[in-house]
Design an enzyme around this catalytic site. Sequence first.
Site, PDB file in Angstrom:
ATOM      1  CB  ILE A 128      -8.780  75.961  83.346  1.00 20.68           C
ATOM      2  CG1 ILE A 128      -9.590  74.655  83.240  1.00 20.68           C
ATOM      3  CG2 ILE A 128      -7.925  76.171  82.102  1.00 20.68           C
ATOM      4  CD1 ILE A 128      -8.764  73.404  83.142  1.00 20.68           C
ATOM      5  CG  HIS A 172     -17.784  90.905  63.769  1.00 18.40           C
ATOM      6  ND1 HIS A 172     -18.857  90.536  62.991  1.00 18.40           N
ATOM      7  CD2 HIS A 172     -17.368  89.769  64.380  1.00 18.40           C
ATOM      8  CE1 HIS A 172     -19.078  89.235  63.128  1.00 18.40           C
ATOM      9  NE2 HIS A 172     -18.177  88.747  63.971  1.00 18.40           N
ATOM     10  CD  GLU A 191     -19.047  81.838  63.701  1.00 16.85           C
ATOM     11  OE1 GLU A 191     -20.108  82.040  64.309  1.00 16.85           O
ATOM     12  OE2 GLU A 191     -18.266  82.773  63.392  1.00 16.85           O
ATOM     13  CG  ASP A 201     -18.794  82.464  68.864  1.00 19.03           C
ATOM     14  OD1 ASP A 201     -17.854  83.262  68.988  1.00 19.03           O
ATOM     15  OD2 ASP A 201     -19.472  82.365  67.824  1.00 19.03           O
ATOM     16  CG  HIS A 236     -15.760  80.882  65.363  1.00 17.44           C
ATOM     17  ND1 HIS A 236     -14.969  81.906  64.854  1.00 17.44           N
ATOM     18  CD2 HIS A 236     -16.694  81.488  66.141  1.00 17.44           C
ATOM     19  CE1 HIS A 236     -15.408  83.067  65.308  1.00 17.44           C
ATOM     20  NE2 HIS A 236     -16.460  82.847  66.088  1.00 17.44           N
ATOM     21  CG  ASP A 246     -10.385  82.215  86.201  1.00 16.56           C
ATOM     22  OD1 ASP A 246     -10.146  81.038  85.867  1.00 16.56           O
ATOM     23  OD2 ASP A 246     -10.140  82.647  87.336  1.00 16.56           O
ATOM     24  CG  ASP A 288     -16.326  86.879  67.272  1.00 16.49           C
ATOM     25  OD1 ASP A 288     -16.440  85.639  67.296  1.00 16.49           O
ATOM     26  OD2 ASP A 288     -16.951  87.596  66.485  1.00 16.49           O
ATOM     27  CG  ASP A 341     -12.098  77.603  86.281  1.00 24.57           C
ATOM     28  OD1 ASP A 341     -11.167  77.016  85.696  1.00 24.57           O
ATOM     29  OD2 ASP A 341     -11.898  78.467  87.155  1.00 24.57           O
TER      30      ASP A 341
END
Length: 315
Positions: free
Chosen positions: A43, A285, A170, A198, A124, A300, A136, A304
Amino acid sequence: MTRSPRTRRALLAAGACTAVAALLSTATATQATARTPLAAPDIPVSAVKADLAQLQSIADANGGNRAHGKPGYKASVDYIKGKLDAAGFTTELQEFNYGGAKGYNILADWPGGNEDQTVMAGAHLDSVGRGPGINDNGSGSAGILEVALAVSREGLKPAKHLRFAWWGAEEYGMVGSQHYLDTLGTGTSKLDSYLNFDMIGSPNPGYFVYDDDTRLEKVFKDWFATKNIPTEIETEGDGRSDHAPFKDAGVPVGGLFSGADYIKTPDQAQKWGGTAGQAFDACYHAACDTSRNIDDTALDNNTDAIANALWQLTS
């Protein structure tokens, strides 16, 4: 009728050819039944980064965030769903209400596979209100989006059914994923597994693998082992992300996480190349969780690893 010796020899030869053909056919069928799973494609991290740039632009145009109930979240939903629709997924926009605001989950099903054995991958999509939420959890959202698009490009024909999900709210306590499970009811028995992603691009990354299910844990740990990448058991995120409602519902769960909290011990510091007290993601956050708050190598590797797991688990 009496047959000549030549005729009898011809009939015997034909019978032998038929027997050989039958044996070859049986062997081929056996090989097909026990086929080795196809290798997942690489990917491109550039594609994942391009999605993160789009999410950053969406946040910039909508008050600096992509939080539940805010216009930046709905714009993020529209962006993800548009790419999935164009790639041939069957998508559903699932609505719910929380805190006086409308929320959305995106569900995307790839055609084919046994729906009584559904493998799900989820992340999320919402940010906190203080920032754009690119690590995040734009990172997990973009990672599974690019894996889904690879499924389409490769024309994957899974034996098990494959479903992707992007969860809303979430950050308010897994509201969107819990809503999905509430509406699914007894349909949870058809879920082979749920994989959660996440924060997969933390700038001082660790490679944390969920240890809730040994089968799913092994798929990830084996892949990282082939790359000589050390992993650690994920315990910090227990109950803090969207795998928790699935686990509570009895669904086998797995997933990846690259760290949010602080390095707490000298052993962790030595393993991850940091120092005790150093954050995996100092912008967790916060307003600085922007497109600059990403480690490309972690992004990466984790993307993958997601692709490999889904190719393996749906074969």
